[in-house]
Design an enzyme around this catalytic site. Structure first.
Site, PDB file in Angstrom:
ATOM      1  CB  SER A  22      -1.028   0.006   1.183  1.00  0.00           C
ATOM      2  OG  SER A  22      -1.624   1.267   1.218  1.00  0.00           O
ATOM      3  N   GLY A  23       0.623   2.303  -0.739  1.00  0.00           N
ATOM      4  CA  GLY A  23       1.274   3.377  -0.952  1.00  0.00           C
ATOM      5  C   GLY A  23       0.119   4.604  -0.751  1.00  0.00           C
ATOM      6  N   GLY A  24       0.815   5.993  -1.001  1.00  0.00           N
ATOM      7  CA  GLY A  24      -0.004   6.996  -0.813  1.00  0.00           C
ATOM      8  C   GLY A  24      -1.160   7.165  -1.595  1.00  0.00           C
ATOM      9  CB  THR A  27      -4.406  -0.963  -1.413  1.00  0.00           C
ATOM     10  OG1 THR A  27      -4.548  -0.146  -0.508  1.00  0.00           O
ATOM     11  CG2 THR A  27      -3.824  -2.342  -0.471  1.00  0.00           C
ATOM     12  CB  VAL A  28      -0.886  -3.298  -5.302  1.00  0.00           C
ATOM     13  CG1 VAL A  28      -0.608  -4.378  -6.342  1.00  0.00           C
ATOM     14  CG2 VAL A  28      -0.668  -1.791  -5.801  1.00  0.00           C
ATOM     15  CG  ASP A 136       8.198   8.747 -10.203  1.00  0.00           C
ATOM     16  OD1 ASP A 136       9.228   9.248  -9.887  1.00  0.00           O
ATOM     17  OD2 ASP A 136       7.091   8.231  -9.552  1.00  0.00           O
TER      18      ASP A 136
END
Length: 747
Positions: A22-24, A27-28, A136
């Site tokens: 999970s990131g900002g 969620t994966v 990125d």
């Protein structure tokens, strides 16, 4: 990592198995398709769902991922950017990120460093060729998969011809790997910005830290814009290339194509760095995007050293969790899962090289020899064959008969086009809303036969015969639909000579009809307690059968092969086989079947080949050195498997041994189709690659021609050879044709 309380059980019909990270932004999850194929699903956090600006960014991410179709791409399988909570599903990638690898094992050097550099440059080349700027590129967005490096995460990418979208008040990116123009004027960022980021990435790969690293993101950003890079530990041959990439002025940096030439000229062994061999490196890779409120307007960055209390950046998103203990086939790089979307990377460098030249990209314009005379008046053409109320994507398939091209699928029962210019003579559409699985059965000299499903709640379909000259529907008959379970592919009807053999609606017998008139020639009941599928073997007809019990349980372990008398339909003696097997085609007078590799109930590739001779009744089995996943095909007695990442493997069916393997930039390719001294493979995007049959040398490749999903597996061949012309079917019922001796230039 197990699912947590509150996690959904499924997303878009995909059953979730684990939380990967999970990131900002989201969620994966690890999930599976209905066929058992693993996918990674990125679910956007609920708080962003009502943000129109964020939804626009997410649509851009999905569009960029679909636009790129190169080697080593985590293909978009499905997406719902307009759902109540947006999500995107992509092919699942196994492997550590570059940041994970260096943290655990230390910096790279020597041949491994050179391979990585070339692979990343090839990735940028493919990304930029379709007009996308990544924006990125950083260590956690590079995955070292078993098949080579992959560049991932298009969350802030953009089309080069579109206005850059940035969230209000923030510079989005990762400062240690951003270009000066990205920090100063992000709306002017172009492809050379990615080249700058690649330069920083190469420094990180060889030293374990970036060339502008500092104690805070602001100091780092200032140094990117104003200071010279620290390159002391970079081997001299590579340093000369990196220095050009890190030029502050974008126009003075090499393009991705120019960079690739520079990197390929480097020595095979770049030498080791001072930090190598000393264990894991201490790195400063920022795993998620930073939200920076710049201390001055976007025109430039003030020197943070003049302000003792610069504004602190927002807290980084939660760190990615450690990998769950899963079997190797399932083990992800969690940063990959968060990123989800991967882009073309290092096909040539990580694939094995053959004596006939480098694997991967074409350096010249060598073309396959023309396969025959072009249709009279031929000129390259492109058209769309519209189906019923809603086209089913990527199911149109064609056959060529002299100056005519007959197609079916994708909401089209059958259509006739002129091979010379693609103009339509007639089209027979499917009534109602088309369903997945419509396909072209085949064509005789005077009849075209298509397969369509009946009512949406019906398990049965029907075979429809259409007059080849007029497009008039001649007759139709209901047919069973069990062949997929028996044979691993749709074989509910087969054209043999001037006849068509179908499975009757009750699923209990074969029925043979004269293709044009529909007159019933014979019926032949299945052996008691079995279900069967017709299998053509040249001009002969075979039957592959399995017990009804095994069919119902979807566990075909003991199939049997029968000869079928074409005059009477009488079945010969059964020839027992070890299942499950998928019939592929002929090797001389023998039937080639691939043995499926299973992981539990799910099909997970192919583990060997079976040769069955219906005359001598001899059956031979050969095991592969390892299971092969992908789309199988056969041409001129050789079996080919095309992986979802574009790797084509040629296999000798007599021994099961690999003849050659070639990494291509065509993901989810189906094929092969042989003609003109070449093998042709093509994906749903319409991207085509021609390989030499002997060693797999890449002769040429084309750019994508349609907005289709890459990474698909199990599709039937999309290419048709019409003399010296190649006719290609792509997504959205797109068809196009070109002279095989003058293929469209890629790039």
């Amino acid at each position: 990592m197990s699912l947590r309380v509150g996690d959904p059980a499924e997303i878009g019909g995909y059953v979730l198995e684990a939380r990967l990270g999970s990131g900002g932004m989201g969620t994966v999850f690890l999930a599976r398709t209905g066929s058992g194929r693993p996918v990674a699903i990125k679910l956007i956090h609920q708080q962003f769902a009502a943000d129109d600006e964020f939804r626009t960014r997410f649509r851009q991410e999905v569009a960029a991922a679909r636009r790129v179709s190169g080697a080593f791409t985590a293909a978009v399988v499905d997406a719902a950017p307009d759902a109540e909570q947006p999500w995107m599903a992509t092919s699942y990638i196994e492997g550590d990120t570059l940041s994970q690898h260096i943290a655990a094992k230390g910096p790279l050097g020597g041949a491994a460093l050179r391979r990585l550099a070339i692979g990343l440059a090839e990735a940028l080349r493919d990304i930029h060729r379709v007009g996308v700027v990544h924006r990125d590129l950083k260590p956690s967005n590079v995955v070292l998969s078993p098949e080579g490096p992959r560049v991932i995460d298009f969350g802030i990418s953009r089309a080069a011809d579109q206005q850059t979208l940035t969230m209000t008040g923030r510079i989005i990116g990762t400062p240690p790997f951003m270009s000066p123009e990205q920090l100063q004027a992000p709306r002017g960022v172009g492809p050379r910005s990615d080249v700058f980021s690649l330069g920083t990435l190469l420094v990180y790969s060889v030293t374990g830290h970036g060339p502008f690293d500092a104690d805070s993101p602001y100091m780092t950003a200032y140094q990117v814009v104003h200071e010279e890079p620290t390159l002391d530990a970079v081997p001299q041959p590579l340093r000369a290339v990196v220095e050009r990439c890190l030029d502050k002025e974008p126009e003075r940096r090499p393009s991705a194509d120019e960079l690739l030439v520079l990197l390929r000229d480097l020595p095979a062994d770049l030498g080791a760095t001072a930090g190598q061999g000393e264990g894991p490196a201490r790195t400063r890779d920022a795993r998620t995007e930073h939200d920076l409120t710049p201390p001055t307007p976007a025109a430039g960055l003030a020197d943070p050293r003049q302000d003792p209390n610069p504004a602190a950046p927002a807290a980084e998103a939660a760190a990615i969790s450690r990998r769950r203990s899963l079997p190797r086939h399932w083990r992800p790089a969690l940063a990959v899962a968060v990123a989800v979307v991967a882009i073309a990377g290092g096909a040539a460098v990580f694939a094995s090289r053959g004596a006939d030249g480098p694997a991967g990209g074409t350096t010249g314009r060598t073309v396959a020899a023309p396969g025959g005379t072009l249709p009279d008046g031929f000129a390259p053409w492109r058209t769309t064959v519209k189906g019923g109320q809603a086209d089913i994507p990527d199911e149109l398939r064609c056959v060529a008969r002299e100056e005519a091209v007959f197609c079916g699928g994708g909401g089209v029962v059958a259509a006739r086009l002129k091979a010379s210019d693609g103009s339509r003579v007639w089209t027979v559409k499917s009534p109602g809303v088309p369903r997945q699985g419509m396909h072209l059965v085949g064509a005789t000299k005077d009849t075209v036969l298509g397969y369509r499903f009946g009512a949406p709640d019906s398990a049965h379909g029907e075979v429809v015969a259409v007059d080849a000259d007029t497009g008039r529907t001649l007759w139709s008959v209901r047919s069973g639909a069990q062949s997929q379970a028996v044979a691993g592919r749709s074989l509910d009807a087969a054209v043999i000579g001037s006849a068509v053999v179908t499975v009757d609606a009750s699923g209990s017998r074969f029925e043979a009809r004269e293709a044009h008139s529909g007159d019933l020639a014979w019926t032949s009941p299945f052996p008691a307690g079995t279900q069967c599928a017709p299998v053509p073997l040249g001009a002969r007809l075979l039957a592959l059968c399995a017990s009804t019990e095994e069919v119902d349980a979807l566990e075909i372990r003991h199939p049997a092969l029968y000869t079928v008398d074409r005059a009477s339909g009488a079945l010969g003696k059964p020839l027992a086989l070890k299942g499950p097997v998928v019939p592929m085609g002929a090797d001389g007078g023998r039937l080639v079947l691939l043995r499926e590799h299973r992981e539990g109930p799910a099909q997970a590739g192919y583990e060997g080949v079976t040769l069955a001779d219906p005359d001598t009744r001899e059956v031979t089995y050969s095991a592969f050195a390892k299971p092969y996943e992908g789309t199988p095909g056969i041409a001129n007695g050789t079996v080919y498997v095309s992986s979802g990442t574009g790797l084509v493997t040629a296999i000798d069916p007599a021994t099961g041994r690999r003849k050659w393997a070639r990494q291509t930039g065509v993901e989810g390719a189906s094929g092969p189709v042989a003609g003109g001294g070449a093998l042709y493979f093509s994906s749903a995007t319409g991207r085509v690659v021609a390989l030499s049959p002997s060693k797999g040398t890449q002769l040429w490749t084309t750019n994508p021609r349609a907005d289709g999903l890459t990474g698909e597996q199990g599709a039937s061949p999309r290419v048709t050879v019409a003399g010296g012309a190649l006719i290609v079917a792509a997504a959205k019922n797109t068809l196009f044709a070109f002279d095989v001796g003058k293929p469209p230039k890629a790039g």
